[in-house]
Structure formats: C-alpha cells, structure tokens
Design a protein around this motif. Structure first.
Motif, PDB file in Angstrom:
ATOM      1  N   LYS A 243       0.837  -1.201   0.000  1.00 22.94           N
ATOM      2  CA  LYS A 243       0.000   0.000   0.000  1.00 22.94           C
ATOM      3  C   LYS A 243       0.873   1.253   0.000  1.00 22.94           C
ATOM      4  CE  LYS A 243      -3.660  -2.287   2.679  1.00 22.94           C
ATOM      5  NZ  LYS A 243      -4.555  -2.503   1.529  1.00 22.94           N
ATOM      6  N   SER A 267      -2.695  -1.309  -3.537  1.00 29.17           N
ATOM      7  CA  SER A 267      -3.383  -0.026  -3.404  1.00 29.17           C
ATOM      8  C   SER A 267      -2.406   1.112  -3.685  1.00 29.17           C
ATOM      9  CB  SER A 267      -3.973   0.120  -1.997  1.00 29.17           C
ATOM     10  OG  SER A 267      -4.591   1.385  -1.837  1.00 29.17           O
ATOM     11  N   GLN A 269      -2.501   5.256  -4.178  1.00 30.75           N
ATOM     12  CA  GLN A 269      -3.315   6.458  -4.048  1.00 30.75           C
ATOM     13  C   GLN A 269      -2.420   7.694  -4.155  1.00 30.75           C
ATOM     14  OE1 GLN A 269      -6.563   6.187  -1.014  1.00 30.75           O
ATOM     15  NE2 GLN A 269      -5.519   4.309  -0.384  1.00 30.75           N
ATOM     16  N   LYS A 291      -6.849  -1.157  -6.109  1.00 29.98           N
ATOM     17  CA  LYS A 291      -7.334   0.210  -5.910  1.00 29.98           C
ATOM     18  C   LYS A 291      -6.323   1.173  -6.524  1.00 29.98           C
ATOM     19  CE  LYS A 291      -9.236   3.479  -2.599  1.00 29.98           C
ATOM     20  NZ  LYS A 291      -9.715   3.706  -1.220  1.00 29.98           N
TER      21      LYS A 291
END
Length: 369
Positions: A243, A267, A269, A291
């Motif tokens: 992540k 993930s 972001q 994601k």
C-alpha cells in the motif's frame, strides 16, 4: 591410636587455615562461606528500580503509586525478570489512550528492554526526545493522534529492531529524515521496517530516495503533508510494498512507470497532487492492484487501454484530470467502480456497460460526451 592423633591434627590445621582466610573476606562472603548460600542484589533488580523511577519521573502513573510493583501499573507489561517490555493503551478498539499529557520524558531511555511503546491517542506535546534511540529493543513505536511537533528525530534510525513506526496525526514539520532509509552507510535497522505511517503532519520537502532501501516495507503512508518534488525512481526498490498513499501533497512530475514493477502492490493512491503527463501503460504490470486513485491531478492524454483491461477487480478513480478520448465498454475489464468524471472525454456514452456484471458504479459526468 597414633593414626587417630594424626587425623585430628590435620582437621585442626584445616580449620585454622579456613578461619584465617575468612578474616580477609568481606563479611557477606564470610557468611556465605559459613552458612547456606544466599542471593545478592542483581543488575536486574537495579535495572527494575531505574525503570520504576523513570515511570515516576514521567508523572503519568501517579494514580498507581500505591501499588508497590510497577509491573501492575496501568498499561505496563513486564517479562519474567520484571523488566518493562510493553507500554500499551490497551485493546485497539478502545477509542482513547492512557490520558497522558505533557512531554515524553527523557528518562524513558532507562526502559532498555522495551519492545512495544504505544503512546497514541493522548495529549502529548513538544517533540520526540532523542533518548528514544536508547531503546534498541523496540519493535513498534506508536505516537499517533497527539500534538507532537518540531522535526522527526534522525536518531530514530538507530532503533535496530523497529518494525512499525507510526507518527500520524501530529504536527511534525521539516523534512522526512533520510536516516529512515539510508542502509548503505549506516547499515542499521530499517531493513526490517514493515510499516511507516507519517500521514497528517506538516512535513515538507522531497520524499527521500533512501526510502527505496526498505526492502521489507509493506505500507508507506505519506498523505496530507506538504511534500514537494517528484516521486523518486528508487521507489522501485520497495519490492514488498502493498500500500502506497501520498494523497494531498504537492508532488509534481510524471507518474514513474517503476511503480508498476512492484508486483505486490494492491493499493496506489496519488490523488490531490500536481502530477502531470500521461498515465503509464505499464499499469497493467501490477498484478495485485485492486485500488488505483489518480484523481485531482493534471494528467492528460488518452486513458491507456491497459488500465481498463487490468486483471484486478477493484476501484479506479481518474476524475478531475484532463484526460481525453472515448470509452469502449469492452475495455472496462473486471473493474467494479470507475470514476472518469471531470475530464475531457468525448464521443457517445456507451449503452452496453450493463453487459459487464462486475461494474456496479460508473461516473462519467462533466465530460464532453
């Protein structure tokens, strides 16, 4: 009879020698020699006294002072030798800390056996003391949700066994210390670091390329700071990363394709930055990605077909960019949530999205469709 006298003479001589030798011994040793052996004060008990004194100096355990053994004080856990190995706020589902305030005392350096230190969700102020570097057995350090400020001490790079470092939701400023990742010269601990959470502070400057040395790092949270510059290419060294979140900073430049070489990444972001250029077609090379949030940037060009044909089933948010081109329903793949709003997409809105059973949420608003 002669033999008996000779034996008695030898016994008497041995007694006299023993008594004479005892005159030159310290009293405790004489007693120990004459009677049943007894234990003397050990370094362990002295250490325990120092640890208890360190807790008292903090002023945090005043309500527990009536309890003689500090191992029974609130939030304290000791090992079999009576050394403190854990200071905890209790079960993680309890939404408050130990009610601590003030500063973290420098006397904390006496807790040399400490493995787990959780001071999160309190009212602590000032900064982290440099004496934390004495806690070389420490594996987890949590000080999140406080009002700690000033810079993140570079001396944290001396914690040889640290696995989890969580400083989020404070007021730390300055740059991220390069010592948190510089293993080449220091050859210190952070090769073991699994989680690094620095989000929601006031950190500024560039993301240190030295963080790319953290081969075992699984989680890296840098969101909601004031970080600038581009994402360092050395990030490809984070081969265990799962992540990565750098939301709401001032990161610029293009998205490095090296990010998608991280085969365990699930993930990513990067929203609310100043990223520009094209979305790398290499995005499909991250097989575990479920994601992807690149929204609120300055990305342009066409949406690569690879991003919509990714084998992952998850969320993709590309909204609030300057992406152009048209959308073909067959490109959407296994995505369940797709946000392409606030771009420059053109053409007709496809009517066949319903054929794809995996897509349950689609936003194409504010385009030129």
């Amino acid at each position: 009879m002669a033999n008996s006298s000779y034996t008695l003479l030898i016994v008497e001589l041995l007694f006299l020698c023993t008594a004479s030798y005892a005159l030159f011994l310290p009293l405790p040793l004489v007693i120990a020699t004459t009677f049943t052996p007894m234990k003397v004060s050990s370094n362990s008990s002295l250490l325990n006294n120092e640890e208890q004194e360190a807790l008292i100096q903090s002023g945090w355990w005043n309500s527990d002072l009536h309890i003689p053994n500090h191992c029974n004080w609130t939030g304290i856990l000791c090992n079999g030798d009576g050394s403190i190995i854990e200071i905890s706020r209790g079960p993680l589902d309890i939404p408050h800390g130990l009610g601590l305030s003030g500063t973290i005392p420098k006397e904390i350096k006496a807790l040399t056996k400490l493995v787990y230190l959780d001071l999160s969700l309190n009212h602590l102020q000032a900064t982290l003391p440099e004496t934390l570097s004495y806690l070389t057995q420490l594996e987890e350090l949590h000080v999140s949700n406080n009002s700690l400020s000033a810079v993140v001490p570079s001396s944290l790079g001396q914690l040889e066994n640290l696995i989890h470092l969580s400083l989020y939701l404070n007021k730390f400023e300055g740059s991220i210390p390069i010592e948190l990742g510089n293993l080449t010269d220091l050859e210190k601990f952070l090769k073991n670091l699994r989680r690094l959470n620095l989000r929601c502070n006031q950190l500024e400057g560039r993301i240190p390329w030295q963080l790319g040395n953290l081969k075992k790092l699984k989680i890296l949270f840098l969101s909601k700071n004031r970080l600038t510059g581009s994402i360092p290419l050395e990030i490809r060294g984070l081969i265990s990363l799962q992540k990565l979140s750098i939301i709401q900073n001032q990161i610029n430049g293009s998205i490095p394709k090296e990010l998608f070489q991280l085969t365990k990444l699930n993930s990513l972001q990067l929203s609310s930055n100043q990223l520009s250029g094209f979305i790398p077609s290499e995005v499909a090379k991250a097989p575990c990605l479920c994601k992807l949030d690149l929204s609120h940037n300055n990305l342009e060009g066409y949406i690569p077909s690879q991003i919509l044909k990714c084998p992952f089933a998850g969320n993709v948010d590309l909204s609030f960019n300057m992406l152009k081109g048209s959308i073909v329903p067959s490109q959407v793949g296994n995505i369940t949530k797709l946000d392409l709003s606030h771009n420059l997409l053109s053409g007709e809105i496809p009517s066949l999205f319903g054929v794809n059973s995996s897509l349950v949420n689609l936003d194409l608003s504010y385009n030129n469709l």
